[in-house]
Scaffold this active site. Structure first.
Site, PDB file in Angstrom:
ATOM      1  CD  GLU A   1      -3.119  -5.963   3.998  1.00  0.00           C
ATOM      2  OE1 GLU A   1      -3.959  -5.123   4.396  1.00  0.00           O
ATOM      3  OE2 GLU A   1      -1.907  -5.839   4.141  1.00  0.00           O
TER       4      GLU A   1
ATOM      5  CD  GLU B   1      -2.851  -1.081   2.444  1.00  0.00           C
ATOM      6  OE1 GLU B   1      -2.812  -0.102   3.191  1.00  0.00           O
ATOM      7  OE2 GLU B   1      -3.643  -2.022   2.600  1.00  0.00           O
TER       8      GLU B   1
HETATM    9  O1  IFM Z   1      -3.369  -3.270   9.323  1.00  0.00           O
HETATM   10  C1  IFM Z   1      -3.424  -2.754   8.043  1.00  0.00           C
HETATM   11  C2  IFM Z   1      -2.283  -3.274   7.199  1.00  0.00           C
HETATM   12  O2  IFM Z   1      -1.045  -2.999   7.770  1.00  0.00           O
HETATM   13  C3  IFM Z   1      -2.317  -2.639   5.830  1.00  0.00           C
HETATM   14  N1  IFM Z   1      -3.613  -2.781   5.235  1.00  0.00           N
HETATM   15  C4  IFM Z   1      -4.745  -2.402   6.010  1.00  0.00           C
HETATM   16  C5  IFM Z   1      -4.725  -3.111   7.354  1.00  0.00           C
HETATM   17  C6  IFM Z   1      -5.959  -2.743   8.187  1.00  0.00           C
HETATM   18  O3  IFM Z   1      -5.984  -1.374   8.407  1.00  0.00           O
END
Ligand code: IFM
Length: 477
Positions: free
Chosen positions: A391, A200
């Site tokens: 994710e 990200e």
């Molecule tokens: O915890 C985070 C992760 O580090 C990156 N993506 C989003 C998750 C939830 O906020």
């Protein structure tokens, strides 16, 4: 009870026999779900994702150097309850048992990130052998247990020594990052075949250098633009380094993407939504696909030209084997004079709540169609070979009783999101994997330990792990 038996019982109910409330709830869930892992195909990867700072702890042990998150979280007032990742889930000492839990919930992939400052305590120069050894142990444990290790090079914990030199806003970061990427991929490349460059990039540049709510806590648009550009170059350079050191590997990187809708179809709201989309969704993926920065939609980005050096446009491109999507919420956008330059703002998620919608513990709207929309958006670019949902997940309030967490709300969340992933797959989009955020509850950055995203509950006082019902649900899926 298997699905066939359940359906049989339900049809009994349909001819007039009474159905227990429990059975009725199961019926409800069946009508939402109606799929199993098999429907996604044999090649589809199922996994869990984590990140070094959020789980490892051991922040100053065995030669590890300080990272920007160590520094930031040790300052008062930055993190909910002034919490920090000093101990976190103590994965540094408990990795064997935790990887065993990955196996127990039937996940085939363990995605984790490397702590740069555990390996290069000063960010560059001398290497900490104990840091390298730790990740060898993690990788070997995965392989022993039949779990595929997927490595992310960078999940936000820059060595503080490099931040002291300007961090991502200093162009020298390109060289430091190249050395780090080269070292670790040579070190682990014979055992690890799936690699991601960044996690990200919009989050760590935007929250770290513009909003100031994440480490290193800067609020400066000039620094933000430089950080973006250097990250975009490292993204592609990192891809090239990984491919050359792991020629038989799958090389990818990941983006946080949200479906962005205008508040109404009024022109000013539609244009505001397009600017937000350019900033939040397109800024990092398009340069690597050879499309450059989305300047036409968001003219302010023309100022990036001042930062770019000859040859950069070409250097930003790389043909990744896969693109990772991380999706959590939808953004509904409206025209607004603030923030300036963007002239766009987000409608507060609370205002969107209808009897169908709900908010998570993070205040994010549950919007399952959004994951379908972002998959479709990425699949439509030319040059996309494979998409992995690296994710997706949710924090809801959990209650542990006698070692059990009945997190039905989280199970329903997964059913709805997975149904949309399957819809994209069935329509021919090249989506080939789904990783849950997260294996276990962990340190949620500025929110500290309050939001719990795990399939496994962590008692932070005793470090006791308990598989939640959602973890058992994945195991049985
Ligand atoms: O915890 C985070 C992760 O580090 C990156 N993506 C989003 C998750 C939830 O906020």
């Amino acid at each position: 009870m298997n699905r066939r038996d359940l359906i049989k019982q339900l049809s009994l109910g349909a001819v007039g026999l009474s159905i227990s409330p429990q059975l009725h709830a199961l019926y409800q869930s069946l009508s939402i779900q109606d799929f199993s892992k098999r429907d996604f195909g044999d090649r589809f990867k199922w996994g869990v994702a984590t990140a070094s700072y959020q789980i490892e702890g051991a922040w100053n042990i065995d030669g590890k150097g300080e990272s920007i998150w160590d520094r930031f979280s040790h300052k008062k007032g930055k993190i909910h309850n002034n919490e920090n990742g000093d101990i976190a889930c103590d994965f540094y000492h408990r990795y064997r048992d935790d990887i065993e839990l990955v196996r127990q919930i039937n996940m085939q992939v363990f995605r984790f990130s490397l702590s740069w400052s555990r390996i290069f305590p000063q960010g560059s120069g001398s290497i900490n052998q104990k840091g390298l050894d730790f990740y060898h142990r993690v990788i070997d444990t995965c392989l022993e247990k039949g779990i595929e290790p997927w490595i992310t090079l960078y999940h936000w914990d820059l060595p503080q020594a490099l931040e002291d030199k300007g961090g991502w806003a200093n162009r020298d970061i390109i060289g430091y990052f190249a050395d780090y990427a080269d070292t670790v991929s040579k070190q682990y490349g014979d055992k690890v075949k799936n690699w991601m460059v960044f996690n990200e990039p919009m989050a760590f540049t935007g929250l770290g250098y513009l909003a100031g709510t994440h480490a290193p806590g800067k609020k400066d648009i000039g620094l933000f633009k430089k950080a973006v550009h250097h990250t975009v170059i490292c993204q592609a350079d990192g891809g090239r380094i990984l491919r050359s050191n792991v020629p038989d590997g799958q090389i990818g990187t990941t983006f946080s993407l949200s479906s962005i809708h205008p508040k109404t179809q009024q022109k000013k709201h539609v244009e505001a939504a397009l600017r937000m989309d350019a900033l939040f969704n397109r800024l990092f993926i398009e340069p690597c696909l050879g499309l450059g920065y989305p300047k036409d939609t968001f003219p302010y980005l023309k100022t990036m030209d001042k930062i770019m050096k000859p040859g950069d446009e070409e250097r930003m491109k790389f043909d990744f084997d896969f693109h990772g999507i991380q999706n959590y919420f939808r953004i509904v956008s409206k025209f607004s004079l603030f923030p300036p330059i963007m002239w766009a703002n987000q409608v507060k998620p609370q205002k969107l709540i209808t009897d169908k919608a709900e908010l998570t513990d993070m205040g994010w709207e549950v919007y399952p169609e959004g994951i379908y929309e972002v998959i479709a958006k990425v699949a439509a670019y030319s040059g996309i070979k494979k998409i992995i949902i690296t994710e997706n997940g949710t924090a809801f309030p959990d209650h542990i009783e006698n070692g059990r967490v009945h997190d039905e709300q989280r199970i329903t969340f997964f059913k709805k999101y997975l149904q949309q992933v399957l819809r994209a797959k069935n329509e021919g989009m090249p989506v080939d994997g789904y990783f849950v955020w997260s294996l276990m509850d962990n340190f949620e950055w500025a929110e500290g330990y309050k939001p719990r995203f795990g399939l496994i509950h962590v008692d932070y006082t005793t470090q006791q792990r308990s598989i939640k019902d959602s973890g058992y649900w994945f195991r049985n899926l």
